[in-house]
Enzyme design. Structure first.
Site, PDB file in Angstrom:
ATOM      1  CB  THR A 117       8.218  -0.310   4.143  1.00 32.82           C
ATOM      2  OG1 THR A 117       8.388  -0.214   5.601  1.00 32.82           O
ATOM      3  CG2 THR A 117       9.298  -0.939   3.297  1.00 32.82           C
ATOM      4  CB  CYS A 118       4.656   1.222   0.549  1.00 31.31           C
ATOM      5  SG  CYS A 118       3.982  -0.646   0.873  1.00 31.31           S
ATOM      6  CG  ASP A 119       6.500   7.600   1.560  1.00 33.15           C
ATOM      7  OD1 ASP A 119       7.550   8.062   1.547  1.00 33.15           O
ATOM      8  OD2 ASP A 119       5.185   8.625   1.222  1.00 33.15           O
ATOM      9  CB  SER A 138      -1.061   0.000   1.176  1.00 36.45           C
ATOM     10  OG  SER A 138      -1.640   1.171   1.029  1.00 36.45           O
TER      11      SER A 138
END
Length: 166
Positions: free
Chosen positions: A59-61, A54
């Site tokens: 972490t995805c950012d 997501s």
């Protein structure tokens, strides 16, 4: 099949594991304007496909920002970030964060990408964190299924795999 955990809990991945040397499976995901995007749309270029659970998580950012920064150094390379976030949320996030070198695409509709690349998490309807590099002839040259979905991928190895194709 690859063993993945999400917050240290084992999860079930749907689809087939993709390996180096495989012909890259095609898929259909949605761009931020709801238009379809397929692997064939970027045929003839090197592709780095960054898969995140997501876009709105730390972490995805960070993963999306890192590949966005690296994109400026690559020639003839398409970078896709795939998640099951809605296209509207992806567009909002990209606009708010100045992300313009990476194309975010959504697999929310039918998990076409997730099942084709073996990253669809059955229990959560999210995608497992992974990175794929595909050459201009649609051959997979680099694969990383991150064993714990909340951890970072090996950015340097993925970047080197792209550079090796340039």
């Amino acid at each position: 099949m690859v063993a993945i955990t999400f917050k240290n809990n084992p999860v079930t991945l749907q689809g087939s594991e993709v390996k180096v040397g495989d012909q890259a499976p095609n898929f259909t995901v949605l761009a931020n304007d709801l238009s379809p995007v397929t692997l064939d749309d970027s045929k003839g270029s090197v592709r780095l496909i960054s898969v995140v659970p997501s876009i709105d998580t730390g972490t995805c950012d960070a993963q999306t920002r890192r590949f966005n920064e690296e994109a400026a150094r690559f020639g003839n390379t398409t970078i896709l970030t795939v998640s099951v976030d809605l296209p509207f949320a992806q567009r909002r996030w990209c606009g708010a964060n100045g992300i313009d070198n990476v194309q975010t695409v959504s697999d929310h509709r039918d998990l076409s990408f997730g099942k084709a690349y073996g990253v669809a998490i059955e229990e959560l309807r999210l995608l497992a964190r992974a990175v794929f590099v595909i050459d201009s002839n649609n051959v997979v040259t680099y694969v990383e299924y991150v064993s714990e979905a909340t951890e970072h991928p090996n950015y340097e190895a993925a970047i080197e795999a792209v550079k090796a194709l340039q």
